[in-house]
Write a protein that holds these residues in place. Structure first.
Motif, mmCIF file in Angstrom:
data_model
loop_
_atom_site.group_PDB
_atom_site.id
_atom_site.type_symbol
_atom_site.label_atom_id
_atom_site.label_comp_id
_atom_site.label_asym_id
_atom_site.label_seq_id
_atom_site.Cartn_x
_atom_site.Cartn_y
_atom_site.Cartn_z
ATOM 1 N N UNK A 185 34.142 26.638 48.760
ATOM 2 C CA UNK A 185 33.431 27.914 48.667
ATOM 3 C C UNK A 185 33.049 28.125 47.199
ATOM 4 N N UNK A 186 31.799 28.458 46.959
ATOM 5 C CA UNK A 186 31.304 28.564 45.580
ATOM 6 C C UNK A 186 31.490 29.985 45.042
ATOM 7 N N UNK A 187 31.931 30.061 43.797
ATOM 8 C CA UNK A 187 32.228 31.343 43.157
ATOM 9 C C UNK A 187 31.452 31.440 41.840
ATOM 10 N N UNK A 188 30.709 32.515 41.692
ATOM 11 C CA UNK A 188 29.997 32.802 40.441
ATOM 12 C C UNK A 188 30.754 33.892 39.696
ATOM 13 N N UNK A 189 31.036 33.654 38.419
ATOM 14 C CA UNK A 189 31.691 34.651 37.570
ATOM 15 C C UNK A 189 30.702 35.075 36.499
ATOM 16 N N UNK B 147 36.298 37.575 31.633
ATOM 17 C CA UNK B 147 35.905 36.294 32.232
ATOM 18 C C UNK B 147 37.108 35.359 32.366
ATOM 19 N N UNK B 148 37.915 35.269 31.324
ATOM 20 C CA UNK B 148 39.079 34.384 31.360
ATOM 21 C C UNK B 148 40.061 34.779 32.460
ATOM 22 N N UNK B 149 40.259 36.088 32.637
ATOM 23 C CA UNK B 149 41.195 36.566 33.655
ATOM 24 C C UNK B 149 40.681 36.258 35.057
ATOM 25 N N UNK B 150 39.387 36.489 35.291
ATOM 26 C CA UNK B 150 38.821 36.227 36.617
ATOM 27 C C UNK B 150 38.820 34.724 36.908
ATOM 28 N N UNK B 151 38.491 33.926 35.908
ATOM 29 C CA UNK B 151 38.508 32.480 36.088
ATOM 30 C C UNK B 151 39.924 31.989 36.414
ATOM 31 N N UNK B 152 40.923 32.593 35.793
ATOM 32 C CA UNK B 152 42.313 32.224 36.090
ATOM 33 C C UNK B 152 42.662 32.547 37.537
#
Length: 274
Positions: free
Chosen positions: A107-111, A125-130
Motif C-alpha cells: 500500500x503506497x503512502x505519501x507524506x 515529517x520524521x515522526x510520520x515517517x517513523x
C-alpha cells in the motif's frame, strides 16, 4: 450513503465516480459540548439536501459481491502464541462495501514533505515517517512521492472541527480542538473491468510534541489500514483517546488487523457489467 453519513458522491475530472466520507475518526485531548437529537435532526436534514442535489444513488446491485481476499504475506505469517486477544468486536464495517481492506500490496503512502529550512515541519515529517516504518513491520507499506496516485495521504494540517455522533450516548458532539483525522473516499479504478477502490487522507496537526505526532500517526494509519474502530485498552495504538505517552503498536492491534483482513469486502473486486 455509508453509515457515517457525512459524505458526498461526485466525479473525478476523468469521469470516474467517487464517494467521499468524512467520518471523524480523529482523536485528541479536547473538550466537547453535546448537542441533543433536535439539533442532530436539523443537521441530518441539511446533509440530505446537500447530498441529494449532487449525488447518484449508491446501488448495491452495481457493486461486486462481498468476498474475502488472501491475506498479505506479513499478516499471514503473524502469530500470537500467547493468545493475547483482540478488539475486533469494536471494529465497524462499512454498511455498503464491507470492511475497509486493501488488496494490492504494498500500500503506497505519501507524506507531505517538509518546508525548506523549517524545523517544525521536518520534525513532523520524521515522526510520520517513523509511524509508517513501524506499521510496515506488520503490513506491507511503501512511501511514495507521487501524491496523486498514493493510496494513503498523510497531510500536515490541523483537522477541521466537525460534529460527530457518539454511538454510546446517541448525541452529537462538537469538539473545540482536534489533532488528527482519517477520512476516505471510494472510486472506480481505471482497469478494465474497473475495481471498486478506496483511498485515505490523514490530517495530522503539527502543533503537538514529536511523541504526540508519532502516536497520532500510528493511530490514524491503523484506521487507514482497516481498523475502523477503537480499542478500549490504553496500551493499544488504536486506543480511543490520545494519552501523554502514546503506546506502540501492540499485539492486540495486529491480532485485530489480521482478523479484519479475514473478513469479506466489496473493495478490490471487479465491478459487474451494467
Amino acid at each position: 450513503m455509508g453509515r457515517w453519513g457525512d459524505g458526498e458522491m461526485g466525479r473525478w475530472g476523468d469521469g470516474r465516480w467517487f464517494l467521499r466520507e468524512n467520518p471523524g475518526s480523529g482523536f485528541g485531548n479536547c473538550a466537547s459540548r453535546i448537542v441533543g437529537w433536535r439539533n442532530l435532526a436539523i443537521a441530518i436534514a441539511v446533509l440530505l439536501v446537500v447530498v441529494t442535489t449532487n449525488a447518484i444513488a449508491f446501488d448495491d446491485t452495481r457493486f461486486p459481491p462481498l468476498r474475502v481476499h488472501p491475506l498479505p504475506e506479513k499478516l499471514a505469517l503473524w502469530n500470537d502464541p500467547q493468545a493475547t486477544g483482540d478488539y475486533f468486536d469494536a471494529i465497524a464495517s462499512h454498511s455498503t462495501v464491507g470492511y475497509l481492506i486493501w488488496s494490492k500490496f504494498p500500500v503506497s503512502v505519501y507524506i507531505e514533505p517538509p518546508d525548506d529550512g523549517d524545523r517544525r515541519s521536518q520534525s513532523w515529517y520524521n515522526a510520520v515517517e517513523a509511524a509508517v516504518t513501524q506499521w510496515d513491520d506488520y503490513f506491507p507499506l511503501v512511501e511514495v512521492k507521487d501524491r496523486e496516485n498514493a493510496d494513503i495521504l498523510c497531510l500536515r494540517s490541523r483537522p477541521p472541527l466537525r460534529a460527530t455522533l457518539n454511538r454510546q450516548t446517541r448525541q452529537l458532539e462538537i469538539p473545540t480542538a482536534r489533532t488528527a483525522e482519517a477520512s476516505y473516499e471510494f472510486y472506480l479504478s481505471p482497469e478494465n473491468p474497473p475495481l471498486l477502490s478506496h483511498r485515505f487522507a490523514l490530517r495530522l496537526s503539527p502543533h503537538q510534541t514529536d511523541e504526540q505526532i508519532l502516536g497520532a500517526a500510528r493511530h490514524e494509519l491503523g484506521h487507514a489500514l482497516g481498523i475502523w474502530g477503537h480499542s478500549p485498552h490504553p496500551t493499544d495504538a488504536l486506543y480511543s483517546t490520545q494519552v501523554n505517552n502514546p503506546p506502540s503498536i501492540s499485539t492486540r492491534d495486529i491480532n485485530t488487523l489480521k482478523k479484519v483482513y479475514q473478513q469479506p469486502t466489496r473493495l478490490g473486486w471487479a465491478v459487474p457489467d451494467s
